[in-house]
Design an enzyme around this catalytic site. Structure first.
Site, mmCIF file in Angstrom:
data_model
loop_
_atom_site.group_PDB
_atom_site.id
_atom_site.type_symbol
_atom_site.label_atom_id
_atom_site.label_comp_id
_atom_site.label_asym_id
_atom_site.label_seq_id
_atom_site.Cartn_x
_atom_site.Cartn_y
_atom_site.Cartn_z
ATOM 1 N N HIS A 162 0.848 -1.184 0.000
ATOM 2 C CA HIS A 162 0.000 0.000 0.000
ATOM 3 C C HIS A 162 0.884 1.234 0.000
ATOM 4 O O HIS A 162 1.958 1.252 0.608
ATOM 5 C CB HIS A 162 -0.917 0.006 1.238
ATOM 6 N N ASP A 167 -7.818 -4.195 -0.448
ATOM 7 C CA ASP A 167 -8.357 -4.452 -1.782
ATOM 8 C C ASP A 167 -8.332 -5.940 -2.117
ATOM 9 O O ASP A 167 -9.219 -6.441 -2.808
ATOM 10 C CB ASP A 167 -7.567 -3.668 -2.836
#
Length: 427
Positions: A304, A362
């Protein structure tokens, strides 16, 4: 308040250092241009605070995400999505009476005007649901003239209720339209998340049963996506709002920004990757391609930009994902088999561990949506559904900030200096 000293051509400039409740201190460069005739350059705003906010705190190095001071896992495991939406909007968790009143307000604003049906039917059936959603949401300003005065606190509140209430209806309508099924009206007897699931999967032919476990898992997904500080779409909402635009237009702009594959489209990219891998047996070869940087192959859903350790939302969703698989009896789904094996391999492979490429939100939200039967093209609308609560809270905070000004970034100009005009016959 302490100061930072900047020396330019022998001249010292004192810049105030602002204290944060948590996180790094901030150097206030508001008067830098006035005092030095110079700007700063910060592509991607990696070192620039665009506003002061009390809503969300992130520490990417420590893997911390908090809404209004509450750790995200505590909220996801103990609250409903509407409780968290109330927290983001109002600043405090609701008591029982406040919770009931808020849920009532949201429930009785879920229906959209009947003319919206004709708006949807103006789109081709093959349209991406995000294209429909962005247009439909922004068009709400044409229907609700009684809540467009951003200077009126009561109208701002009414707009907030309407947007949180109607975004699930609009998302479900976009899905139903794309598969050529009739729209399902929201059922007031259901709670927020079960109501959305019903609108997505029910038909007029028979009653649809919403699994409480699946609804709870989806509620967690929505909570974990509700806000994430000053990301691209939130910054878009604030920038649009700084011009005085109505809230429906501002959130519509945020939806458009979210559509980008580098932002809200990330969980969609996870499913595309899993589909390309195909089978568990293909994972070792895929991993080698990622390591060799062959053809730009990337491991989607891992790592991320903000979280340099682990994504605090991921562990909550990992547990929720397994709950969904068990509830729906999906232990034998080939795509989910690939996802779970890829997760195992990546967590044990030193190459990815050294680079802190842990599964992020995600990765798990994508496979939860897949298990629930939500198609890939609906993943980003689902993100918009959750993030609307955060966008509205950020917009409201911005409007109520006495220091708010219209957003106007500066630039480093590197084009031509003044040139003499040449007529077309001499070019």
């Amino acid at each position: 308040m302490s100061n930072a000293k900047l020396t330019i051509n022998g001249k010292d400039v004192e810049l105030p250092i602002m204290q944060a409740t948590e996180g790094p201190e901030v150097i206030d460069i508001t008067k830098l241009y006035k005092e030095t005739d110079r700007f700063t350059l910060d592509p991607g705003f990696m070192s620039t605070a665009s506003c002061e906010s009390k809503i969300t705190f992130i520490d990417g190095d420590k893997g911390i995400l908090r809404y209004r001071g509450y750790d995200i896992d505590a909220l996801a495991n103990n609250c409903t999505f509407l409780e968290v939406a109330y927290l983001l909007l109002m600043g405090e968790l609701p008591n029982a009476e406040e919770k009931a009143k808020f849920e009532h307000e949201i429930t009785y604003h879920t229906l959209v005007q009947e003319q919206m049906n004709f708006f949807y039917r103006g789109f081709p059936r093959r349209s991406h649901p995000m294209a429909i959603l962005a247009g439909a949401f922004a068009s709400l300003s044409a229907f609700y003239h009684d809540s467009l005065d951003i200077r009126d606190p009561d109208q701002r509140q009414l707009s907030a209720y309407r947007m949180i209430a109607k975004i699930p209806t609009l998302c479900a309508m976009a899905y139903k339209y794309s598969i050529n099924q009739p729209f399902i009206y929201p059922k007031n007897k259901l709670e927020y998340t079960p109501r959305f699931i019903d609108m997505m999967f029910a038909t007029p032919c028979e009653e649809y049963h919403v699994s409480p476990k699946v609804a709870r898992a989806l509620d967690k997904v929505l909570i974990l996506h509700a806000d994430h500080e000053q990301n691209a779409s939130t910054s878009t909402v604030r920038l649009a709002g700084s011009s005085g635009a109505n809230p429906f237009a501002c959130i519509g702009a945020g939806i458009a920004s979210l559509w980008g594959p580098a932002h809200g489209g990330a969980n969609e990219a996870v499913l595309v990757m899993l589909d390309e891998i195909g089978t568990v047996g293909n994972i070792p070869k895929f991993i080698e391609r990622v390591k060799n940087k062959e053809e730009g192959v990337r491991l989607m859903g891992f790592g991320h930009r903000v979280y340099k350790n682990f994504d605090p939302r991921a562990q909550v969703l990992k547990e929720a994902a397994h709950d969904v698989f068990e509830e729906l009896g999906m232990q034998s789904d080939p795509l989910l088999d690939v996802a779970l094996e890829l997760e195992r391999v990546a967590l044990e492979d030193e190459y990815f561990v050294e680079r802190k490429l842990y599964p992020n939100v995600d990765f798990y939200s994508g496979i939860i949506y897949k298990a629930m039967g939500i198609p890939v093209e609906m993943f980003t609308p689902m993100f918009a559904l959750a993030r609307t609560a955060g966008w509205i809270s950020q917009w409201k905070e911005m409007i109520e900030d006495p220091l708010q000004k219209i957003g106007r970034p500066r630039q480093l100009y590197t084009g031509y200096k003044q040139r003499e005009f040449v007529s077309i016959d001499k070019r």
